[in-house]
Design a protein around this motif. Structure first.
Motif, PDB file in Angstrom:
ATOM      1  N   LYS A 195       0.864  -1.146  -0.054  1.00 29.53           N
ATOM      2  CA  LYS A 195       0.128  -0.028   0.187  1.00 29.53           C
ATOM      3  C   LYS A 195       0.847   1.092  -0.045  1.00 29.53           C
ATOM      4  N   VAL A 196       0.842   2.017  -0.986  1.00 30.54           N
ATOM      5  CA  VAL A 196       1.695   3.034  -1.015  1.00 30.54           C
ATOM      6  C   VAL A 196       0.897   4.349  -0.720  1.00 30.54           C
ATOM      7  N   LEU A 197      -0.262   4.785  -1.316  1.00 32.09           N
ATOM      8  CA  LEU A 197      -0.834   6.044  -1.068  1.00 32.09           C
ATOM      9  C   LEU A 197      -1.584   6.034   0.224  1.00 32.09           C
ATOM     10  N   ALA A 198      -1.274   6.988   1.236  1.00 27.05           N
ATOM     11  CA  ALA A 198      -1.666   7.035   2.682  1.00 27.05           C
ATOM     12  C   ALA A 198      -1.988   5.654   3.266  1.00 27.05           C
ATOM     13  N   ASP A 199      -0.842   4.873   3.096  1.00 26.44           N
ATOM     14  CA  ASP A 199      -1.078   3.498   3.677  1.00 26.44           C
ATOM     15  C   ASP A 199      -2.078   2.616   3.411  1.00 26.44           C
ATOM     16  N   PHE A 200      -2.868   3.038   2.368  1.00 26.23           N
ATOM     17  CA  PHE A 200      -4.188   2.356   2.136  1.00 26.23           C
ATOM     18  C   PHE A 200      -4.494   1.768   0.809  1.00 26.23           C
ATOM     19  N   PHE A 201      -4.304   2.967  -0.277  1.00 26.61           N
ATOM     20  CA  PHE A 201      -4.593   2.494  -1.733  1.00 26.61           C
ATOM     21  C   PHE A 201      -3.084   2.227  -2.653  1.00 26.61           C
ATOM     22  N   THR A 202      -3.209   1.379  -3.408  1.00 27.39           N
ATOM     23  CA  THR A 202      -2.059   1.182  -4.157  1.00 27.39           C
ATOM     24  C   THR A 202      -2.335   2.250  -5.392  1.00 27.39           C
ATOM     25  N   PRO A 203      -1.321   2.292  -6.350  1.00 28.21           N
ATOM     26  CA  PRO A 203      -1.611   3.289  -7.276  1.00 28.21           C
ATOM     27  C   PRO A 203      -2.689   2.868  -8.547  1.00 28.21           C
ATOM     28  N   ALA A 204      -2.696   1.357  -8.763  1.00 30.92           N
ATOM     29  CA  ALA A 204      -3.697   0.938  -9.593  1.00 30.92           C
ATOM     30  C   ALA A 204      -5.050   1.181  -9.062  1.00 30.92           C
TER      31      ALA A 204
END
Length: 75
Positions: A36-45
């Motif tokens: 999980k990259v963005l805000a520890d919740f969403f992946t870029p995809a």
């Protein structure tokens, strides 16, 4: 192929974008191998999927309204 032949212009593309965004988001949710990259919740995809869904819905609304005006003028 059914939608291409039996719906108004643009509806097939709008449906594809909406469903693609939903499936892309759900696929990444179930994969588990991507950090999980963005805000520890969403992946870029998943973020891309979340951006594509409203774009598809917006195009669906646009083509529904735009096509109805064109058919009224041609009759």
């Amino acid at each position: 192929f059914y939608l291409v032949r039996h719906t108004k212009r643009g509806i097939t593309m709008a449906s594809y974008l909406t469903l693609y965004g939903i499936f892309r988001f759900l696929n990444e949710l179930l994969r588990g191998d991507n950090p999980k990259v963005l805000a520890d919740f969403f992946t870029p995809a998943q973020v891309i999927g979340l951006l594509i869904i409203p774009a598809g819905i917006g195009l669906f609304i646009y083509f529904q309204r735009h096509e109805s005006k064109d058919t009224e003028l041609s009759h």
